[in-house]
Design a protein around this motif. Structure first.
Motif, PDB file in Angstrom:
ATOM      1  N   ASP A  83       0.861  -1.188   0.000  1.00  0.00           N
ATOM      2  CA  ASP A  83       0.000   0.000   0.000  1.00  0.00           C
ATOM      3  C   ASP A  83       0.902   1.244   0.000  1.00  0.00           C
ATOM      4  O   ASP A  83       0.697   2.186   0.758  1.00  0.00           O
ATOM      5  CB  ASP A  83      -0.926  -0.030   1.219  1.00  0.00           C
ATOM      6  N   HIS A  97      -1.874  -0.398  12.021  1.00  0.00           N
ATOM      7  CA  HIS A  97      -1.446  -1.688  11.483  1.00  0.00           C
ATOM      8  C   HIS A  97       0.027  -1.582  11.118  1.00  0.00           C
ATOM      9  O   HIS A  97       0.572  -0.481  11.045  1.00  0.00           O
ATOM     10  CB  HIS A  97      -2.268  -2.047  10.243  1.00  0.00           C
ATOM     11  N   ARG A 110       1.565  13.285  11.052  1.00  0.00           N
ATOM     12  CA  ARG A 110       0.196  13.079  10.592  1.00  0.00           C
ATOM     13  C   ARG A 110      -0.123  11.642  11.021  1.00  0.00           C
ATOM     14  O   ARG A 110       0.721  10.750  10.914  1.00  0.00           O
ATOM     15  CB  ARG A 110       0.129  13.242   9.069  1.00  0.00           C
ATOM     16  N   ASP A 125      -2.169   8.296  10.791  1.00  0.00           N
ATOM     17  CA  ASP A 125      -2.937   7.535   9.800  1.00  0.00           C
ATOM     18  C   ASP A 125      -4.022   6.660  10.430  1.00  0.00           C
ATOM     19  O   ASP A 125      -3.778   5.991  11.445  1.00  0.00           O
ATOM     20  CB  ASP A 125      -1.944   6.620   9.062  1.00  0.00           C
ATOM     21  N   GLU A 165      -5.958  11.609  11.109  1.00  0.00           N
ATOM     22  CA  GLU A 165      -6.880  11.255  10.029  1.00  0.00           C
ATOM     23  C   GLU A 165      -8.146  10.725  10.707  1.00  0.00           C
ATOM     24  O   GLU A 165      -8.306   9.517  10.908  1.00  0.00           O
ATOM     25  CB  GLU A 165      -6.264  10.184   9.110  1.00  0.00           C
ATOM     26  N   HIS A 198      -3.488  12.235  -1.075  1.00  0.00           N
ATOM     27  CA  HIS A 198      -3.072  11.060  -1.855  1.00  0.00           C
ATOM     28  C   HIS A 198      -4.143   9.979  -1.931  1.00  0.00           C
ATOM     29  O   HIS A 198      -3.944   8.956  -2.569  1.00  0.00           O
ATOM     30  CB  HIS A 198      -1.794  10.488  -1.237  1.00  0.00           C
ATOM     31  N   ASP A 199      -5.255  10.173  -1.227  1.00  0.00           N
ATOM     32  CA  ASP A 199      -6.342   9.193  -1.242  1.00  0.00           C
ATOM     33  C   ASP A 199      -7.555   9.668  -2.039  1.00  0.00           C
ATOM     34  O   ASP A 199      -8.633   9.089  -1.939  1.00  0.00           O
ATOM     35  CB  ASP A 199      -6.817   8.913   0.193  1.00  0.00           C
TER      36      ASP A 199
HETATM   37  C1  GLC Z   1      -4.965   5.952   5.283  1.00  0.00           C
HETATM   38  C2  GLC Z   1      -3.999   6.384   4.209  1.00  0.00           C
HETATM   39  C3  GLC Z   1      -4.180   5.519   3.003  1.00  0.00           C
HETATM   40  C4  GLC Z   1      -3.893   4.096   3.390  1.00  0.00           C
HETATM   41  C5  GLC Z   1      -4.701   3.672   4.618  1.00  0.00           C
HETATM   42  C6  GLC Z   1      -4.119   2.446   5.240  1.00  0.00           C
HETATM   43  O1  GLC Z   1      -6.271   6.141   4.930  1.00  0.00           O
HETATM   44  O2  GLC Z   1      -4.152   7.740   3.942  1.00  0.00           O
HETATM   45  O3  GLC Z   1      -3.376   5.905   1.925  1.00  0.00           O
HETATM   46  O4  GLC Z   1      -4.184   3.244   2.323  1.00  0.00           O
HETATM   47  O5  GLC Z   1      -4.712   4.642   5.639  1.00  0.00           O
HETATM   48  O6  GLC Z   1      -2.925   2.749   5.900  1.00  0.00           O
END
Ligand code: GLC
Ligand code: CA
Length: 556
Positions: A60, A103, A198, A200, A257, A330-331
């Motif tokens: 990922d 994770h 940041r 996640d 996030e 980026h998402d």
């Molecule tokens: C967050 C990230 C994303 C990633 C996900 C799993 O949403 O911004 O890019 O795939 O977490 O880590």
């Protein structure tokens, strides 16, 4: 409201793989970021969030970390990272790294140990559960599609939990030993002089330990795992502990996030002494997400929902705290494609969007390429790289769409749109790399690139620089940072407007976010036109005449 060092700053996100490649292997890297620090300083950036650069198998794109204490060789070395932090500091830029601790990667030694001995100490770093006669323990669906449970290799009835891809096993935050490891790691990085992190996917760290099924929300009989985080309590204990242990001692910035917060808990999250310094304002820029799959997403972003969600968010926050305002990351697809109908894309629409976002209350957070108006690319199926897009394509087909329809939907919404290489010049590969870029560049780089825009006075890039200077100017910095926010002209079609007030000072932003001329009747006299994207503002009587995508900021 207590003032913090970051309140009046401007932040910028770098997706390192696509930012700038210094050694011709087609992949952006840390020395590449170093080379572009002067560019970022000149743009007016104070805070730089760098998406993950830790060692990772890249299932990922780095959000699957196999060593939190190492830089992936793809991006460079630890010396490069140290140099980047130091060089940024010289330019008064603080670096935020990406904290991915919901994770890790299935290749992390913790997970490898857990595989060997699921009942041993490292087994307890994860959620390993018995199934129901060889079937998964419950019906939760992972973010990337399919069950959250994956069979533990070598066992018939043992499963481990993953909210995202199966190569991203969730960490067990209930285990104090695991939390300790994480806190030590964060402090180790903070001691290197980071500005913060940041954070996640952090709302997922608290699980429902009854593991009860949820009511199915799709034909697969499963239910989205994010519903668990909306339902469980007690996440605050973890978050508070993390803040006290890892952020407070360094006066560090933690941007979560986190989404879907209810009014009664906002204070706990981003108020004074909240769990985070700030969280991203996702609601306004996710207004198009009407369902869980790309298929149900609207295109483009509906103006009314965007305007309403912004007003709601700003009202809910009041002066409790600041959200980080974005149009993309980026998402997401590119903001200038999502918010602006394709036929309207151009200097005025892009700069109108920029001004609306940067004059709001909150920390403006740019994403690489936004400042030159980068937009979505045209895709062929085999060009996609993103795991989420692949699984969304399959979902579209399974639900009966034709391959052409599925491709069109993915092309609009794919996260790869934001991940195409940064367009530095009109040279080959947009000047991003001397080699073969890991993801195709957007063919429009000959028209949209940094080098040409630097030379052109009326470019989007130079507009952004002016806008950021305006935001940070001695005269308007206080009001643009701390001023209250009141939506205006909400009943007028395609008018995005609001007023910022601080003591006796007032600024009113009015934007005609459409391709048709419009006008509004001004509520009071104004003293000055302080910011515009067109020359010469026209007022006839009390009516402000607005050309397509015209934005003006008035001082009252
Ligand atoms: C967050 C990230 C994303 C990633 C996900 C799993 O949403 O911004 O890019 O795939 O977490 O880590
Ligand atoms: Ca490289």
């Amino acid at each position: 409201m207590k003032k913090e060092w970051w309140h009046d700053k401007v932040a910028y996100q770098i997706y390192p793989k696509s930012f700038y490649d210094s050694n011709g292997d087609g992949i952006g890297d840390l020395p590449g970021i170093l080379e572009k620090l002067d560019y970022l300083e000149e743009l007016g950036v104070d805070i730089l969030w760098i998406s993950p650069v830790f060692r990772s198998p890249m299932v990922d794109n780095g959000y699957d970390i196999s060593d939190y204490y190492a830089i992936d060789p793809m991006f460079g070395t630890m010396e490069d990272m140290d140099r980047l932090i130091a060089e940024a500091k010289k330019r008064n830029i603080s670096i935020l790294m990406d904290l991915v601790v919901n994770h890790c990667s299935s290749e992390h030694p913790w997970f490898q140990e857990a595989l060997k001995d699921p009942d041993g100490p490292y087994g307890k770093y994860f959620y390993i559960m018995d199934g129901k006669d060889g079937q998964v323990p419950n019906n939760w669906r992972s973010y990337f599609g399919g069950s959250v449970w994956e069979k533990l290799p070598g066992y018939d009835n043992k499963f481990y939990f993953h909210s995202f891809a199966k190569e991203q096993p969730d960490l067990n935050w209930e285990n104090p030993k695991l939390r300790e490891e994480i806190y030590q790691m964060i402090c180790w990085w903070m001691n290197k002089g980071l500005g913060g992190f940041r954070i996640d996917a952090i709302m997922n760290i608290k699980k429902d330990l009854t593991w009860a099924d949820l009511p199915a929300d799709g034909p697969d009989g499963m239910a989205d795992v994010y519903k668990v985080s909306q339902k469980v309590h007690g996440i605050g204990d973890f978050l508070k502990e993390m803040r006290q242990r890892c952020f407070d001692p360094f006066d560090g910035l933690g941007i979560g996030e986190a989404m879907f917060l209810e009014e009664d808990v906002v204070k706990n999250f981003i108020g004074e002494k909240g769990y985070f310094s700030s969280i991203f304002a996702f609601e306004p820029c996710h207004a198009y997400r009407k369902g869980k799959n790309y298929k149900e997403y609207l295109w483009p972003q509906p103006f009314d929902d965007w305007r309403k969600e912004t007003a709601n968010n700003q009202k809910m926050l009041g002066d409790i705290g600041f959200e980080a305002n974005i149009i993309e990351n980026h998402d997401q697809p590119r903001g200038s494609s999502l918010f602006i109908p394709k036929e309207d894309y151009g200097f005025y629409s892009v700069t109108a969007l920029a001004t609306i976002i940067l004059c709001q209350r909150g920390l403006p957070f740019l994403y690489q390429g936004q400042e030159i108006g980068m937009c979505n690319r045209e895709w062929k199926l085999e060009e996609f790289n993103d795991v989420e897009t692949m699984s969304q394509y399959e979902i579209c087909l399974k639900e009966g769409l034709s391959p052409e329809q599925a491709l069109e939907i993915c092309a609009n919404h794919s996260r790869d749109n934001a991940r195409t290489p940064m367009q530095w010049s009109h040279e080959i590969n947009a000047g991003f790399t001397g080699g073969e870029p890991w993801l195709p560049v957007n063919e429009n780089y000959k028209e949209i690139n940094v080098e040409d825009q630097e030379k052109e006075y009326g470019s989007v890039l130079n507009f952004y620089k002016r806008l950021i200077r305006f935001r940070k100017s001695e005269e308007y910095k206080e009001i643009l940072t701390y001023g209250t926010y009141e939506p205006r002209y909400m009943d007028q079609d395609h008018i995005f407007a609001y007023q910022r007030c601080l003591e006796s000072k007032k600024l009113t932003l009015i934007c005609n976010f459409s391709s048709q001329p419009s006008s509004v009747t001004l509520a009071s006299d104004y003293e000055n036109v302080v910011f515009v994207n067109y020359e010469q503002t026209t007022v006839i009587g009390a009516d402000l005449q607005l050309r397509p995508y015209e934005v003006v900021v008035l001082e009252n």
